[in-house]
Structure formats: structure tokens, C-alpha cells
Design an enzyme around this catalytic site. Structure first.
Site, mmCIF file in Angstrom:
data_model
loop_
_atom_site.group_PDB
_atom_site.id
_atom_site.type_symbol
_atom_site.label_atom_id
_atom_site.label_comp_id
_atom_site.label_asym_id
_atom_site.label_seq_id
_atom_site.Cartn_x
_atom_site.Cartn_y
_atom_site.Cartn_z
ATOM 1 N N TRP A 6 8.270 7.308 -1.292
ATOM 2 C CA TRP A 6 8.813 5.940 -1.255
ATOM 3 C C TRP A 6 9.246 5.472 -2.627
ATOM 4 C CZ3 TRP A 6 10.711 5.051 3.120
ATOM 5 C CH2 TRP A 6 10.113 5.590 4.262
ATOM 6 N N ASP B 156 5.739 -1.989 -4.535
ATOM 7 C CA ASP B 156 5.870 -1.803 -3.088
ATOM 8 C C ASP B 156 4.463 -1.703 -2.503
ATOM 9 O OD1 ASP B 156 6.271 -0.910 -0.525
ATOM 10 O OD2 ASP B 156 7.621 0.741 -1.070
ATOM 11 N N LYS C 83 2.671 -2.168 8.860
ATOM 12 C CA LYS C 83 1.446 -1.400 8.677
ATOM 13 C C LYS C 83 0.246 -2.342 8.733
ATOM 14 C CE LYS C 83 4.633 1.264 6.191
ATOM 15 N NZ LYS C 83 4.851 2.312 7.139
HETATM 16 N N1 PMP Z 1 7.765 1.799 1.265
HETATM 17 C C1 PMP Z 1 6.648 2.309 1.818
HETATM 18 C C2 PMP Z 1 5.426 2.455 0.969
HETATM 19 C C3 PMP Z 1 6.654 2.694 3.159
HETATM 20 O O1 PMP Z 1 5.560 3.202 3.705
HETATM 21 C C4 PMP Z 1 7.831 2.533 3.924
HETATM 22 C C5 PMP Z 1 7.891 2.885 5.387
HETATM 23 N N2 PMP Z 1 7.001 3.774 5.864
HETATM 24 C C6 PMP Z 1 8.959 2.009 3.306
HETATM 25 C C7 PMP Z 1 8.888 1.643 1.972
HETATM 26 C C8 PMP Z 1 10.240 1.820 4.057
HETATM 27 O O2 PMP Z 1 10.045 0.750 4.897
HETATM 28 P P1 PMP Z 1 11.126 0.268 5.972
HETATM 29 O O3 PMP Z 1 11.205 1.343 6.986
HETATM 30 O O4 PMP Z 1 10.516 -1.003 6.471
HETATM 31 O O5 PMP Z 1 12.405 0.046 5.262
#
Ligand code: PMP
Length: 361
Positions: free
Chosen positions: A102, A172, A196
Site C-alpha cells: 500500500w 494511511d 476494515k
Molecule cells: N491502504 C491500505 C492500508 C489498504 O489496506 C487498502 C485496501 N486494502 C488501501 C489503501 C486501498 O483502499 P481502497 O480499496 O479503499 O482504495
């Protein structure tokens, strides 16, 4: 009806009382004569839902008054692009500490607009660690320093807030917000997709220090402008009302359960149980992350023989334990144990793992 223990990484399990309340209120929302999803976002019913969600989130997370809260559609990935547009001048450097998938996504989303600098990365060891703070190469004049507080796929979590001096720290927190006490004042911006720990997919939370909203940023449409969104109460256009409502119920549930201190206690306990089951298996199961930064929320693990992955998943499902398949980036298994996962779910998984090992070891 029988509900399984759901270890999904997101969209993830919601607390049962939240689902039950949503079910009760589905047809007639608190006497309104319609469902909350059928009512205007500008009507009194929804405005009360929206305000309560923010109030409760501020209490739960401990958000100071000099921080604004936005509720936005688009997921965490969208915020990774918007942060560059809102807080960096065109071509300005921005520092990224990359500790997993991420963090890499965050880089990619900001790439068109900023001068990306990788201040530190653990890619060299397969994202199994966090580079020590004293090895980070921070850039003078950077717009911000970005970290991923918890890497949902690689299972790596910052246990402390790093000190990055005067440059605002952006983080994040998608997969770990509200899982423990957080000193918001150490951050310039915190963002999280809700799916989550905060509720359903389809809505994200952005917590931002108000003075940063004065930054000019880059040419952008009004809809991508955090300042305009704040002025409009996150309702510049029709917001995802159903998701916002469910988020509010989930946040309220966490407050009623005892707040972040209680969830920190539960998370520590659940994570200990699961890592003990892995580490105590004599190599039948394996987690490769540096123990000092193992995630309390997402526990990736591998079976010693990947030929057993299929039977493991099938038998787990039989036993009422679902969504354990690892992310395709890593393979193997992953158990996501967010706030809505009861201790009993993790106990059941640990017991199943021991039983599976006895039968297949
Ligand atoms: N950052 C993290 C730490 C994530 O776990 C995720 C999704 N699993 C995202 C960003 C991306 O999120 P989204 O699908 O809501 O764009």
C-alpha cells in the site's frame, strides 16, 4: 442462520449488533417512514446521522478541534492521489517510506503531481521489516512524509509514531485506525478507507490539520478540493449515505464496547494467540515478519507445504472459518482480525490450525 468467523481483509466483518440495528431500521428509519438510503442527504434525519458519526469518531479516535474530519467517497486510494493535489505544489518533493504494497500504491497515485522521493524502503527484504528511523533520508522542503501505519497485505505495522521534524507526517491508517490509542497531533493527515475497522466499503475518513488546508496545492476541480469539501460538510455532491450511516453505527459500537483502549487490549490478545499458534507449530506454519513490527490486524502465514493450502482453506470453511486465503501478491494465508473479530474467532482459528497440523503434519 449461522454466521462464520470471517477473516476477510476488507470488506471485512462488521459487528453483529451493527448489522442487526441496520436490519431493524432498514424499512423505517426511526419513524421517518422510509429507509435512511431513501432519504435526502440534506434532510434532518441524515444530517443527524452524519453529525453523530463525526462526533463519535472524534471521541473514539481523540481528534483535536484543530483537525478537520472529511467523509469522502472513493476509497483510500483516492486519498493517496488527492493528498498530492491538495498539499504539494506542482513538482514539489514528497517523502515516502515504503513498507509494503500500500506504500507502493501511495507512490503510484501521487506520481503525476509530485517529485517522489523514497526516504526508506523495506522492499529489499520482501517488506518484512520497517527501516530504522535513523536510516531515513528525508528531503528538505518536502511537502509531507508518507507512511503506511499498517500494511494490510504484508502484515507490517508501525508500533510508534516516527519523528519527522517539522514536515507534516501523513499516514494511511486504513487497516488499523481505532485499534488503539493514537496521538493525532503528531500527524498532518490521517486517512482510512472504512472497510476494515470503521464500517463498510464506499466511504473514507480524512483527518487533517486545519492549517494545512491553507496550502495552495495544485490546479484541481472543486470536487477534489478538501477545503471545498470541508466547507460543504463533505456534501459537495451526494455522499454515500448508507455507508456513512453504517460507519456511524460501527463507531458508536466501538465506543459502547469501551473505546480504543479496550480494542488495543483485545487486539494485543488476539494477535498473541495467533502468532503463538504459528510460532509454536515447529515450522508447519510460518510468518516471516520481523517480530518487532508484526501487525496486530493482519496476520499473513504460510503452510510449510503449499500443496496443503487448498485442503486448509476447504477444511477451515467447513469449520466455519472463512476468507483466510492470502493476497495474490504473497500467496499463503492471511487472517485479518479487526475490531469486529471476537477473541472466540481467533481461538477457534488457533484450535483449527493445531487440529489441521495433527491430521496433515
Ligand atoms: N491502504 C491500505 C492500508 C489498504 O489496506 C487498502 C485496501 N486494502 C488501501 C489503501 C486501498 O483502499 P481502497 O480499496 O479503499 O482504495
Amino acid at each position: 442462520m449461522s454466521r462464520a468467523f470471517n477473516f476477510s481483509p476488507g470488506p471485512a466483518a462488521l459487528p453483529e449488533p451493527v448489522l442487526e440495528q441496520a436490519q431493524r431500521e432498514m424499512l423505517d428509519f426511526r419513524g421517518a417512514g422510509a429507509s435512511i438510503v431513501e432519504l435526502s442527504h440534506r434532510g434532518p434525519e441524515f444530517l443527524e446521522v452524519a453529525e453523530a458519526a463525526e462526533r463519535d469518531l472524534r471521541t473514539l479516535v481523540g481528534i483535536p478541534d484543530d483537525y478537520a474530519v472529511l467523509f469522502t467517497a472513493g476509497g483510500a486510494t483516492t486519498q493517496q492521489a488527492l493528498m498530492a493535489l491538495n498539499f504539494a505544489d506542482p513538482g514539489q518533493p514528497a517523502d515516502y517510506v515504503v513498507t509494503g504494497h500500500w506504500g507502493q500504491t501511495a507512490l503510484k497515485q501521487a506520481a503525476p503531481w509530485v517529485d517522489l522521493r523514497i526516504a526508506a524502503s523495506s522492499e529489499g527484504d520482501g517488506f518484512r521489516s520497517i527501516p530504522p528511523r535513523d536510516t531515513w533520508q528525508l528531503t528538505d522542503g518536502a511537502a509531507y512524509v508518507h507512511i503506511t501505519a499498517n500494511e494490510t497485505i504484508h502484515g507490517v505495522e508501525f508500533r510508534d509514531t516516527p519523528d519527522v521534524g517539522d514536515v507534516p507526517l501523513f499516514a494511511d491508517f486504513s487497516s488499523s485506525i481505532a485499534s488503539g490509542p493514537l496521538d493525532v497531533s503528531r500527524y498532518g493527515m490521517i486517512y482510512a478507507g472504512a472497510q476494515k475497522n470503521l464500517g463498510p466499503v464506499g466511504i473514507s475518513v480524512v483527518i487533517v490539520r486545519r492549517d494545512l488546508l491553507e496550502r495552495a496545492g495544485q490546479p484541481r476541480a472543486e470536487i477534489f478540493d478538501f477545503r471545498s469539501q470541508l466547507a460543504a460538510g463533505s456534501m459537495l455532491n451526494t455522499p454515500p449515505t448508507w455507508n456513512w450511516y453504517l460507519l456511524g453505527l460501527t463507531v458508536k459500537w466501538m465506543l459502547d464496547e469501551g473505546g480504543v483502549e479496550e480494542f488495543a487490549r483485545r487486539s494485543e490478545h488476539k494477535a498473541k494467540l495467533l502468532y503463538a499458534a504459528i510460532d509454536g507449530s515447529g515450522g508447519f506454519y510460518r510468518n516471516d515478519v520481523d517480530p518487532a513490527v508484526r501487525s496486530r490486524m493482519n496476520v499473513p502465514f504460510f503452510l510449510h507445504d503449499d500443496g496443503l493450502d487448498g485442503p486448509f482453506l476447504a477444511e477451515a470453511k467447513e469449520a466455519g472459518l472463512i476468507s483466510l486465503k492470502g493476497h495474490r501478491v504473497l500467496g499463503g494465508m492471511r487472517a485479518s482480525i479487526y475490531n469486529a473479530m471476537p477473541v472466540e474467532g481467533v481461538q477457534a482459528l488457533a484450535a483449527f490450525m493445531r487440529d489441521f497440523q495433527q491430521r496433515h503434519g
